[in-house]
Design a protein around this motif. Structure first.
Motif, PDB file in Angstrom:
ATOM      1  N   GLN A 506      43.954 -28.345  88.205  1.00  0.00           N
ATOM      2  CA  GLN A 506      44.541 -27.779  89.420  1.00  0.00           C
ATOM      3  C   GLN A 506      44.610 -26.263  89.348  1.00  0.00           C
ATOM      4  OE1 GLN A 506      46.220 -29.445  87.077  1.00  0.00           O
ATOM      5  NE2 GLN A 506      48.377 -28.906  86.988  1.00  0.00           N
ATOM      6  N   TYR A 507      44.437 -25.707  88.154  1.00  0.00           N
ATOM      7  CA  TYR A 507      44.507 -24.258  87.996  1.00  0.00           C
ATOM      8  C   TYR A 507      43.136 -23.596  88.022  1.00  0.00           C
ATOM      9  CZ  TYR A 507      49.043 -25.615  85.956  1.00  0.00           C
ATOM     10  OH  TYR A 507      50.271 -26.162  85.732  1.00  0.00           O
ATOM     11  N   ALA A 563      53.774 -21.901  81.397  1.00  0.00           N
ATOM     12  CA  ALA A 563      54.572 -21.199  82.402  1.00  0.00           C
ATOM     13  C   ALA A 563      53.857 -21.014  83.733  1.00  0.00           C
ATOM     14  CB  ALA A 563      54.993 -19.841  81.855  1.00  0.00           C
ATOM     15  N   TYR A 564      52.505 -21.163  83.778  1.00  0.00           N
ATOM     16  CA  TYR A 564      51.754 -20.965  85.024  1.00  0.00           C
ATOM     17  C   TYR A 564      52.019 -19.550  85.538  1.00  0.00           C
ATOM     18  CZ  TYR A 564      49.784 -22.364  89.611  1.00  0.00           C
ATOM     19  OH  TYR A 564      49.043 -22.469  90.762  1.00  0.00           O
ATOM     20  N   THR A 582      57.814 -16.019  78.237  1.00  0.00           N
ATOM     21  CA  THR A 582      56.919 -16.769  79.119  1.00  0.00           C
ATOM     22  C   THR A 582      55.601 -16.975  78.394  1.00  0.00           C
ATOM     23  OG1 THR A 582      57.972 -15.752  81.045  1.00  0.00           O
ATOM     24  CG2 THR A 582      55.812 -16.770  81.382  1.00  0.00           C
ATOM     25  N   VAL A 583      55.209 -18.239  78.163  1.00  0.00           N
ATOM     26  CA  VAL A 583      54.030 -18.555  77.352  1.00  0.00           C
ATOM     27  C   VAL A 583      53.033 -19.371  78.172  1.00  0.00           C
ATOM     28  CG1 VAL A 583      53.189 -19.506  75.165  1.00  0.00           C
ATOM     29  CG2 VAL A 583      55.542 -18.642  75.329  1.00  0.00           C
ATOM     30  N   TRP A 592      49.491 -12.798  86.701  1.00  0.00           N
ATOM     31  CA  TRP A 592      50.158 -13.201  87.937  1.00  0.00           C
ATOM     32  C   TRP A 592      51.670 -13.251  87.730  1.00  0.00           C
ATOM     33  CZ3 TRP A 592      47.348 -17.468  91.181  1.00  0.00           C
ATOM     34  CH2 TRP A 592      47.929 -17.576  92.447  1.00  0.00           C
ATOM     35  N   ALA A 593      52.100 -13.828  86.582  1.00  0.00           N
ATOM     36  CA  ALA A 593      53.523 -13.886  86.249  1.00  0.00           C
ATOM     37  C   ALA A 593      54.108 -12.480  86.132  1.00  0.00           C
ATOM     38  CB  ALA A 593      53.727 -14.650  84.938  1.00  0.00           C
ATOM     39  N   ALA A 594      53.354 -11.565  85.524  1.00  0.00           N
ATOM     40  CA  ALA A 594      53.825 -10.182  85.423  1.00  0.00           C
ATOM     41  C   ALA A 594      54.015  -9.581  86.803  1.00  0.00           C
ATOM     42  CB  ALA A 594      52.829  -9.355  84.608  1.00  0.00           C
TER      43      ALA A 594
END
Length: 720
Positions: A506-507, A563-564, A582-583, A592-594
């Motif tokens: 899905q990613y 963490a996606y 966050t891993v 994206w998380a950043a």
């Protein structure tokens, strides 16, 4: 030397291309004919055709063509030929028969009659006969039958000319070398190469298209690598003429290599890249083309200023097996071309021209070619915005819709009305409004509200029992009415096809537009992307899980595993966590998380982003780190190349949870979630841990129709 009439055979639909090539080689009266092309010339011209033709399968020198209405007549025709002028008893020979003859129903019987005729003639005149060697003969005889006419020729080529000599390994469905050359010629590669253009194959397999492209661009005779030809066993062979042709070809090769431009091949399979590099070396081109393992989503020109030809032979359901994901693959290919190869030309070779329509590019031309027995199309594209079309099916206007479409419109209106008050009270901007409520319209429809309103549609893949045409018609109906009901412009509606996923599928990237949009959820800001991935970067069904994490995080050290895009980390940090870790093993999603953290004003060394395989990282951190709150939402299954081993969440969840719990403080809390609908947690295997099912409590109202959308548990060391 007297002129001869030669016949050059070629695969179906290549006769005109072969005749053009022979004319360029200087062959007189080169004309297309059944099964290939004819030309007139000297023996030297026959040799030149063997050495230089990239399209021909064989070069034949006809000896005789006479009526043969029976096996005995075929024997008589062959027996009258003075074979002693062409062959000696000390050499071996073989006979090949193509076509059909009146009165002869068995090809092998025809071959046997010609063999007997040749052997008997030698026996009668010389007292001994040459031996038959069907595999590696010194001399080959070719017989072609059409109705009652038998044509007998000397095969000057020997083994088929498509066997250049550089390829000894193949991918799952390799192209023959002369078919690859035909594709490149039809695609205009000779002209592009002459202007200094680049060549790139994003699914290169064993490298045939790139290597043939290099041979063509560098003016290298395709026959230079071959150890022998059929004429080497012919008694009338002129070695002096042949050596002169070889010398000329070597001079041209050395000069051509100096002007060879950018040649690149990518493939996701490392074995294919190894085979490509091996073949490149065998072709004498080591270091002159670049092969590299790359995902299609990472495909890009070698240099930003490069322009030229993208040529590709993607899977198309034949030989490699039919694949329901092919339209998505072709759509992905089209998206990559439109994103990174504007100004290039592209050529796509496929057995299913309908798949080409999924690319979102309008073909400017097509050619028919055969890959063995499979009729294929070569689609030609100019990668320019004026030829871009939507990858989505064309929406149906109201007058073409069925009664089912009206039912869908009514259901959407009803759902919106039922959710509107709750949405306002909860300040929900992103929600699911429909989830296959009507089985015939198997869609999940989500609305995202930011600076604009966007609609994200996921079409559940129809089972084999559903007529694909009917399924396509329904999605076109839906695409027509959804913008009307939701009052959203069509360009703000995005369609994906959701199939049963494995691992992090899905990613996986579908495109790389990098078109991000800002949305809010309970005052938290997030970046979403509707085009590049199957999911948007924000799992709406986790809304209540994230809110729970935010409520529990004050004063805690928080760990987010798998963490996606870091949305749970944002909630924890905004909820007062003293630190967050966050891993994830994807650099893309950590970036994206950043972005999500920065968007919410979360910064500083206490908020750590770690690029790692989570399973291995947990093992490495045992005893070195401790956390008060851990959130873990692993994929159902993963075999990523960056991952240490494999992960099957049903099989491995006990070991994974116990391992992660070693990072948890004695009075800490783990929240464990996954979306495997058949998942069953092993509470006995997790004993003596305290495991509490909170799945129903974390199910948002807009997902209440589908309680199996996810599972969720609180896990502690001791009951409280």
């Amino acid at each position: 030397m007297p002129d001869h009439i030669f016949f050059a055979s070629a695969p179906k639909h290549m006769g005109s291309l072969l005749a053009e090539e022979l004319s360029r080689l200087g062959m007189a009266e080169a004309t297309e004919t059944r099964g290939g092309a004819r030309f007139v010339g000297s023996i030297e011209d026959g040799y030149r055709a063997c050495l230089w033709s990239r399209i021909a399968s064989r070069i034949l020198l006809p000896i005789v063509q006479l009526p043969a209405n029976s096996p005995d007549e075929l024997y008589a025709v062959a027996h009258e030929i003075p074979w002693e002028d062409h062959l000696t008893p000390d050499r071996t020979f073989a006979v090949q028969f193509d076509g059909s003859l009146t009165g002869i129903n068995n090809r092998q019987f025809a071959v046997l009659k010609v063999k007997d005729a040749i052997a008997d003639r030698f026996q009668a005149r010389m007292g001994r006969r040459p031996s038959v060697d069907p595999r590696t003969p010194d001399f080959r005889v070719h017989v072609y039958g059409q109705q009652n006419q038998a044509g007998i020729s000397i095969d000057l080529s020997g083994s088929s000319l498509h066997e250049r000599g550089y390829r000894d390994q193949g991918s799952a469905a390799p192209l023959k070398e002369n078919l690859a050359a035909a594709i490149l010629m039809r695609a205009g590669w000779p002209e592009i190469a002459a202007e200094g253009g680049a060549l790139l194959d994003p699914m290169c397999g064993s490298g045939t298209l790139v290597i043939e492209g290099a041979l063509l661009a560098a003016d290298i005779a395709p026959g230079l690598l071959r150890a022998s030809f059929g004429f080497h066993g012919w008694t009338q062979h002129d070695e002096q003429v042949w050596q002169r042709l070889l010398s000329e070809a070597r001079i041209r090769r050395d000069a051509g290599i100096e002007r060879l431009g950018s040649m690149r091949g990518y493939d996701v399979n490392p074995n294919a890249i190894r085979a490509s590099l091996h073949h490149l070396e065998r072709a004498g081109l080591a270091g002159l083309a670049h092969f590299e393992r790359r995902e299609l989503s990472d495909c890009r020109p070698g240099k930003a200023e490069d322009e030229g030809l993208v040529v590709v032979n993607p899977p198309y359901g034949e030989r490699l097996g039919a694949n329901d994901d092919l339209p998505q693959l072709y759509g992905h290919l089209g998206a990559v071309l439109k994103e990174r190869f504007v100004g290039w030309r592209a050529a796509v070779f496929t057995a299913d021209a309908e798949l080409g329509k999924a690319m979102g590019l309008r073909a400017v031309k097509l050619n028919s070619l055969y890959n063995g027995p499979i009729e294929c199309r070569l689609l030609h594209f100019q990668v320019e915005p004026r030829f871009f079309v939507s990858n989505h099916p064309r929406p149906l206007p109201p007058e073409e819709r069925s009664e089912g479409a009206a039912m869908l419109a009514n259901r959407l209106t009803k759902n919106l009305k039922a959710l509107r008050k709750w949405q306002r009270q909860e300040h929900i901007q992103c929600l699911r409004i429909y989830d296959a409520d009507i089985p015939e319209y198997a869609l999940a429809i989500d609305v995202y509200q930011g600076e604009k309103r966007w609609v994200h549609i996921q079409e559940y893949a129809a089972p084999p029992s559903v007529d694909p045409k009917k399924a396509r018609h329904r999605i076109r109906e839906a695409l027509g009415l959804i913008p009307e009901v939701l009052e959203v412009p069509g360009e703000q509606v995005f369609l994906k096809v959701r199939r049963q996923q494995k691992g992090r599928a899905q990613y996986e990237k579908l495109a790389e537009t990098r078109n991000f949009h800002r949305v809010e959820e309970y005052g938290h800001k997030f970046l979403v992307n509707f085009e590049d991935y199957l999911d948007t970067g924000l799992f709406l069904d986790h809304r209540e899980i994230r809110r729970l994490i935010g409520a529990m995080a004050n004063g805690k050290r928080f760990l987010n595993l798998f963490a996606y895009t870091g949305t749970a980390t944002v909630y924890a940090a905004k909820g007062g966590a003293t630190s967050t870790t966050t891993v994830d093993m994807s650099r893309t999603y950590l970036e994206w998380a950043a972005g999500n953290l920065s968007l919410n004003g979360i910064q500083g060394p206490e908020h750590e982003l770690i690029h790692a395989d989570c399973v291995r990282w947990i093992e490495m951190m045992n005893g070195r780190r401790r956390y008060d709150l851990i959130f873990m939402d692993p994929p159902s299954f993963s075999t990523s190349k960056r991952m240490y081993g494999t992960l099957d969440i049903q099989r491995d969840h006990v070991a994974l949870i116990k391992s992660a719990m070693r990072l948890l403080e004695p009075d800490g809390m783990m929240i464990f979630s996954n979306n495997l609908r058949r998942f069953r947690i092993d509470t006995e295997g997790l004993a003596p841990l305290n495991v509490v099912d909170i799945g129903p409590d974390t199910l948002p109202r807009d997902f209440a129709r589908n309680p199996r959308i996810h599972s969720c548990w609180m896990i502690r060391y001791h009951a409280k």
